[in-house]
Scaffold this active site. Structure first.
Site, PDB file in Angstrom:
ATOM      1  CG  PHE A  11      -1.540   1.201   1.685  1.00 35.56           C
ATOM      2  CD1 PHE A  11      -2.217   2.037   0.803  1.00 35.56           C
ATOM      3  CD2 PHE A  11      -1.472   1.559   3.031  1.00 35.56           C
ATOM      4  CE1 PHE A  11      -2.807   3.224   1.258  1.00 35.56           C
ATOM      5  CE2 PHE A  11      -2.063   2.720   3.488  1.00 35.56           C
ATOM      6  CZ  PHE A  11      -2.722   3.559   2.607  1.00 35.56           C
ATOM      7  CG  ASP A  33       6.765  -6.467  -2.514  1.00 36.35           C
ATOM      8  OD1 ASP A  33       6.345  -5.392  -2.076  1.00 36.35           O
ATOM      9  OD2 ASP A  33       6.259  -7.568  -2.208  1.00 36.35           O
ATOM     10  CB  THR A  36       3.163 -11.232   1.113  1.00 41.00           C
ATOM     11  OG1 THR A  36       2.674  -9.895   1.310  1.00 41.00           O
ATOM     12  CG2 THR A  36       4.645 -11.302   1.480  1.00 41.00           C
ATOM     13  CB  THR A 128       4.234   1.521  13.148  1.00 43.69           C
ATOM     14  OG1 THR A 128       2.975   1.745  13.774  1.00 43.69           O
ATOM     15  CG2 THR A 128       4.960   0.434  13.914  1.00 43.69           C
ATOM     16  CG  ASP A 129       1.298   5.461  15.644  1.00 43.06           C
ATOM     17  OD1 ASP A 129       1.137   4.295  15.220  1.00 43.06           O
ATOM     18  OD2 ASP A 129       0.377   6.306  15.684  1.00 43.06           O
ATOM     19  CD  GLU A 130      -0.239  -0.486  15.627  1.00 42.84           C
ATOM     20  OE1 GLU A 130      -0.076  -1.593  16.177  1.00 42.84           O
ATOM     21  OE2 GLU A 130      -1.158  -0.245  14.848  1.00 42.84           O
ATOM     22  CE1 TYR A 153       3.424  -3.906  11.615  1.00 36.71           C
ATOM     23  CE2 TYR A 153       2.204  -2.559  13.186  1.00 36.71           C
ATOM     24  CZ  TYR A 153       2.959  -2.664  12.034  1.00 36.71           C
ATOM     25  OH  TYR A 153       3.265  -1.538  11.303  1.00 36.71           O
ATOM     26  CB  SER A 156       7.880  -7.880  14.761  1.00 39.96           C
ATOM     27  OG  SER A 156       6.854  -7.235  14.018  1.00 39.96           O
ATOM     28  CE  LYS A 157       7.582  -1.576  11.087  1.00 46.14           C
ATOM     29  NZ  LYS A 157       8.115  -1.645   9.682  1.00 46.14           N
ATOM     30  CE1 TYR A 210     -12.397  -6.205  14.793  1.00 44.83           C
ATOM     31  CE2 TYR A 210     -10.247  -5.240  15.202  1.00 44.83           C
ATOM     32  CZ  TYR A 210     -11.069  -6.076  14.467  1.00 44.83           C
ATOM     33  OH  TYR A 210     -10.543  -6.771  13.403  1.00 44.83           O
ATOM     34  CG  ASP A 283     -11.609  -4.410  22.173  1.00 47.55           C
ATOM     35  OD1 ASP A 283     -11.247  -4.090  21.029  1.00 47.55           O
ATOM     36  OD2 ASP A 283     -11.503  -3.670  23.166  1.00 47.55           O
ATOM     37  NE  ARG A 284      -6.522  -5.209  16.315  1.00 45.89           N
ATOM     38  CZ  ARG A 284      -6.161  -4.244  15.465  1.00 45.89           C
ATOM     39  NH1 ARG A 284      -5.471  -3.202  15.894  1.00 45.89           N
ATOM     40  NH2 ARG A 284      -6.476  -4.307  14.193  1.00 45.89           N
ATOM     41  N   GLY A 286      -5.410  -7.151  23.592  1.00 45.94           N
ATOM     42  CA  GLY A 286      -4.299  -6.197  23.746  1.00 45.94           C
ATOM     43  C   GLY A 286      -4.505  -4.910  22.968  1.00 45.94           C
TER      44      GLY A 286
HETATM   45  P1  NAD Z   1       1.421  -3.665   3.246  1.00 50.26           P
HETATM   46  O1  NAD Z   1       1.114  -4.862   4.054  1.00 50.26           O
HETATM   47  O2  NAD Z   1       0.358  -3.052   2.410  1.00 50.26           O
HETATM   48  O3  NAD Z   1       2.642  -3.984   2.261  1.00 50.26           O
HETATM   49  C1  NAD Z   1       3.784  -4.669   2.700  1.00 50.26           C
HETATM   50  C2  NAD Z   1       4.615  -5.036   1.477  1.00 50.26           C
HETATM   51  O4  NAD Z   1       5.796  -5.723   1.957  1.00 50.26           O
HETATM   52  C3  NAD Z   1       3.900  -5.975   0.520  1.00 50.26           C
HETATM   53  O5  NAD Z   1       4.107  -5.548  -0.816  1.00 50.26           O
HETATM   54  C4  NAD Z   1       4.572  -7.322   0.762  1.00 50.26           C
HETATM   55  O6  NAD Z   1       4.606  -8.166  -0.379  1.00 50.26           O
HETATM   56  C5  NAD Z   1       5.970  -6.887   1.177  1.00 50.26           C
HETATM   57  N1  NAD Z   1       6.614  -7.930   1.983  1.00 50.26           N
HETATM   58  C6  NAD Z   1       6.107  -8.563   3.075  1.00 50.26           C
HETATM   59  N2  NAD Z   1       6.977  -9.509   3.497  1.00 50.26           N
HETATM   60  C7  NAD Z   1       8.043  -9.446   2.690  1.00 50.26           C
HETATM   61  C8  NAD Z   1       9.263 -10.162   2.624  1.00 50.26           C
HETATM   62  N3  NAD Z   1       9.553 -11.154   3.494  1.00 50.26           N
HETATM   63  N4  NAD Z   1      10.164  -9.826   1.663  1.00 50.26           N
HETATM   64  C9  NAD Z   1       9.890  -8.835   0.775  1.00 50.26           C
HETATM   65  N5  NAD Z   1       8.736  -8.149   0.755  1.00 50.26           N
HETATM   66  C10 NAD Z   1       7.826  -8.453   1.716  1.00 50.26           C
HETATM   67  O7  NAD Z   1       2.033  -2.620   4.269  1.00 50.26           O
HETATM   68  P2  NAD Z   1       1.909  -1.024   4.290  1.00 50.26           P
HETATM   69  O8  NAD Z   1       0.668  -0.658   4.998  1.00 50.26           O
HETATM   70  O9  NAD Z   1       2.197  -0.502   2.940  1.00 50.26           O
HETATM   71  O10 NAD Z   1       3.128  -0.673   5.270  1.00 50.26           O
HETATM   72  C11 NAD Z   1       4.444  -0.463   4.766  1.00 50.26           C
HETATM   73  C12 NAD Z   1       5.369  -0.132   5.919  1.00 50.26           C
HETATM   74  O11 NAD Z   1       4.885   1.018   6.613  1.00 50.26           O
HETATM   75  C13 NAD Z   1       5.452  -1.238   6.973  1.00 50.26           C
HETATM   76  O12 NAD Z   1       6.796  -1.318   7.399  1.00 50.26           O
HETATM   77  C14 NAD Z   1       4.556  -0.762   8.097  1.00 50.26           C
HETATM   78  O13 NAD Z   1       5.005  -1.251   9.336  1.00 50.26           O
HETATM   79  C15 NAD Z   1       4.745   0.740   8.000  1.00 50.26           C
HETATM   80  N6  NAD Z   1       3.621   1.564   8.485  1.00 50.26           N
HETATM   81  C16 NAD Z   1       2.359   1.315   8.009  1.00 50.26           C
HETATM   82  C17 NAD Z   1       1.314   2.155   8.442  1.00 50.26           C
HETATM   83  C18 NAD Z   1      -0.109   1.935   7.960  1.00 50.26           C
HETATM   84  O14 NAD Z   1      -1.022   2.581   8.476  1.00 50.26           O
HETATM   85  N7  NAD Z   1      -0.350   1.084   6.968  1.00 50.26           N
HETATM   86  C19 NAD Z   1       1.569   3.210   9.337  1.00 50.26           C
HETATM   87  C20 NAD Z   1       2.884   3.396   9.790  1.00 50.26           C
HETATM   88  C21 NAD Z   1       3.905   2.580   9.348  1.00 50.26           C
HETATM   89  O1  DAU Z   2      -0.645   3.187  13.773  1.00 45.55           O
HETATM   90  C1  DAU Z   2      -0.006   2.716  12.628  1.00 45.55           C
HETATM   91  C2  DAU Z   2      -0.490   1.319  12.292  1.00 45.55           C
HETATM   92  O2  DAU Z   2      -1.802   1.461  11.780  1.00 45.55           O
HETATM   93  C3  DAU Z   2       0.396   0.586  11.302  1.00 45.55           C
HETATM   94  O3  DAU Z   2       1.653   0.386  11.864  1.00 45.55           O
HETATM   95  C4  DAU Z   2      -0.211  -0.765  10.915  1.00 45.55           C
HETATM   96  O4  DAU Z   2       0.565  -1.382   9.907  1.00 45.55           O
HETATM   97  C5  DAU Z   2      -1.614  -0.528  10.387  1.00 45.55           C
HETATM   98  O5  DAU Z   2      -2.238  -1.765  10.123  1.00 45.55           O
HETATM   99  C6  DAU Z   2      -2.442   0.259  11.409  1.00 45.55           C
HETATM  100  O6  DAU Z   2      -2.701  -0.552  12.579  1.00 45.55           O
HETATM  101  P1  DAU Z   2      -4.131  -0.545  13.304  1.00 45.55           P
HETATM  102  O7  DAU Z   2      -4.293  -1.786  14.078  1.00 45.55           O
HETATM  103  O8  DAU Z   2      -4.338   0.742  14.041  1.00 45.55           O
HETATM  104  O9  DAU Z   2      -5.070  -0.518  11.993  1.00 45.55           O
HETATM  105  P2  DAU Z   2      -6.406  -1.303  11.643  1.00 45.55           P
HETATM  106  O10 DAU Z   2      -6.917  -0.709  10.372  1.00 45.55           O
HETATM  107  O11 DAU Z   2      -6.265  -2.774  11.720  1.00 45.55           O
HETATM  108  O12 DAU Z   2      -7.391  -0.849  12.826  1.00 45.55           O
HETATM  109  C7  DAU Z   2      -7.658   0.521  13.085  1.00 45.55           C
HETATM  110  C8  DAU Z   2      -8.564   0.587  14.317  1.00 45.55           C
HETATM  111  O13 DAU Z   2      -9.847   0.045  13.952  1.00 45.55           O
HETATM  112  C9  DAU Z   2      -8.085  -0.255  15.477  1.00 45.55           C
HETATM  113  O14 DAU Z   2      -8.388   0.412  16.687  1.00 45.55           O
HETATM  114  C10 DAU Z   2      -8.884  -1.547  15.367  1.00 45.55           C
HETATM  115  C11 DAU Z   2     -10.178  -1.084  14.759  1.00 45.55           C
HETATM  116  N1  DAU Z   2     -10.856  -2.051  13.866  1.00 45.55           N
HETATM  117  C12 DAU Z   2     -10.134  -2.631  12.860  1.00 45.55           C
HETATM  118  C13 DAU Z   2     -10.712  -3.524  11.990  1.00 45.55           C
HETATM  119  C14 DAU Z   2      -9.910  -4.181  10.891  1.00 45.55           C
HETATM  120  C15 DAU Z   2     -12.207  -2.320  14.013  1.00 45.55           C
HETATM  121  O15 DAU Z   2     -12.877  -1.773  14.914  1.00 45.55           O
HETATM  122  N2  DAU Z   2     -12.795  -3.195  13.145  1.00 45.55           N
HETATM  123  C16 DAU Z   2     -12.106  -3.833  12.148  1.00 45.55           C
HETATM  124  O16 DAU Z   2     -12.706  -4.654  11.406  1.00 45.55           O
END
Ligand code: NAD
Ligand code: DAU
Length: 348
Positions: A11, A33, A36, A128-130, A153, A156-157, A210, A283-284, A286
């Site tokens: 993404f 990439d 996955t 990530t801020d997580e 998750y 690991s980050k 959730y 709820d999720r 943790g």
């Molecule tokens: P995503 O899951 O959409 O994409 C991850 C990509 O990494 C995919 O293209 C996948 O094929 C590739 N990948 C996974 N495992 C791999 C491996 N072993 N080798 C090579 N490629 C691999 O993730 P995203 O939401 O685009 O997030 C990208 C980065 O940003 C991540 O590091 C995530 O922790 C960080 N991040 C995401 C968010 C968010 O809200 N999505 C916010 C803050 C930080």
């Molecule tokens: O904060 C940055 C993070 O944001 C990134 O590091 C992660 O990669 C990204 O997945 C995201 O994590 P969250 O767990 O915050 O995102 P998610 O979209 O899964 O959930 C957002 C909020 O919504 C969270 O509080 C859980 C809730 N939720 C999520 C889903 C999928 C629901 O209530 N219902 C749902 O079906």
């Protein structure tokens, strides 16, 4: 400049490449990439045939493959997005998160460290801020907030961030790190809250919220995140961490209601019909209560400010999912996986 972008078919990586490849024609981009489930090459159609773009299917868990790739390309810059990114999946199956996010990052750092004249290169780690865990009702994460991750998750980050920082302190590697809040926008896999709610609302399916929906996330439109990363790469100080966010906190239930309202506006269905689809589910485990980013450092040092508000970004996002029916259908049916399997079979 030769730039390796890991995870560029996901993404945020795809949005990063789609923005930069056409604009920065004096740079060469190599998208690394493993493809996955979260990757989708269709997200890169607009740049796939550009002369300054190429793709290498490499799994960053494969140390030898990563070493070979780095030795061949000798990147001036590595922008590391690749990760397992979904919290719920990490609760169900944590192993891939440790392997990719921790060991994969380690493999990249080792390959980077082995490059000649590494001092004149750069490794940017996207995080990530997580990693900071949860906030109470007040305050915001700053770069010095202690790490306190809650999910496999985020743990690991956090481990990957520590490795990147340690490689700077121990070996002097030129690194920067950014920790961003929740992203949304085009090409996001519909397992994450906003695209899941958009697609379910369009199909009149239940909208699973959730707990009580009172958890708070700090939302940033994806292209603003990409802009912030590029600013850190150009203006950030080596060895430093930058928090990225848009000062845009929302309760989950309010986010879901906002999605319903925009989908209603775009489709002519009544908003109350869509809001009635909200279903409270267990709820999720943790589940962090609240995230909020204090972006003062990146604003001050890198001149960052987001171009989109939550309202403008959400409208663009809903329009993307409405206007890209083929992309959505392929992701939903898994047809894009079949294309990947036939197109990339046997290719490294
Ligand atoms: P995503 O899951 O959409 O994409 C991850 C990509 O990494 C995919 O293209 C996948 O094929 C590739 N990948 C996974 N495992 C791999 C491996 N072993 N080798 C090579 N490629 C691999 O993730 P995203 O939401 O685009 O997030 C990208 C980065 O940003 C991540 O590091 C995530 O922790 C960080 N991040 C995401 C968010 C968010 O809200 N999505 C916010 C803050 C930080
Ligand atoms: O904060 C940055 C993070 O944001 C990134 O590091 C992660 O990669 C990204 O997945 C995201 O994590 P969250 O767990 O915050 O995102 P998610 O979209 O899964 O959930 C957002 C909020 O919504 C969270 O509080 C859980 C809730 N939720 C999520 C889903 C999928 C629901 O209530 N219902 C749902 O079906």
């Amino acid at each position: 400049m030769k730039i390796i972008v890991t995870g560029g078919a996901g993404f945020i990586g795809a949005n990063f490449l789609n923005g930069l490849v056409p604009r920065c024609t004096d740079h060469v981009f190599v998208n690394v990439d493993a493809l996955t489930y979260a990757a989708n090459p269709a997200s890169l159609e607009a740049i796939a045939t550009r002369p300054n773009y190429s793709f290498a299917r490499v799994d960053i868990r494969d140390r030898a493959a990563v070493d070979r790739l780095f030795a061949r390309i000798e990147p001036d810059l590595v922008v590391h997005f690749a990760a397992e990114s979904h919290v719920d999946r990490s609760i169900h199956s944590p192993q891939a998160f440790v392997e990719t996010n921790v060991m994969g990052t380690f493999n990249l750092l080792e390959a980077f460290r082995a490059l000649p004249d590494v001092d004149r290169r750069r490794f940017h780690h996207v995080s990530t801020d997580e990693v900071y865990g949860t906030l109470g009702a007040d305050g915001a994460f700053v770069e010095t907030t202690p790490y306190d991750p809650s999910s496999p998750y985020s743990a690991s980050k956090a481990a990957s961030d520590h490795l990147v920082r340690a490689y700077h302190r121990t070996y002097g590697l030129p690194v920067t790190i950014s920790n961003c809040s929740n992203n949304y926008g085009p090409y996001q896999f519909p397992e994450k809250l906003i695209p899941l709610m958009i697609l379910n609302a369009l199909e009149r399916k239940p909208l699973p919220v959730y707990g009580r929906g009172d958890n708070v996330r700090d939302w940033l439109y994806v292209t603003d995140h990409c802009d912030a990363i590029w600013r850190v790469i150009r203006h950030g100080r080596i060895g430093e961490t930058y928090n990225i966010g848009g000062r845009s906190e929302r309760r989950n239930l309010d986010v879901v209601h906002a999605v319903c309202d925009v989908v209603a506006e775009c489709t002519g269905v009544s908003a109350s019909t869509l809001r009635d689809l909200v279903t409270f589910v267990p709820d999720r485990p943790g589940h962090d209560h609240r995230y909020a980013i204090d972006p003062a450092k990146i604003e001050r040092e890198c001149g960052f400010s987001p171009a989109e508000t939550f309202e403008t970004g959400l409208r663009k996002t809903v329009r993307f999912y409405l206007d890209h029916e083929a992309w959505v259908r392929a992701v939903r049916t898994g047809a894009y996986r079949a294309w990947i399997d036939s197109h990339y079979a046997g290719r490294v």
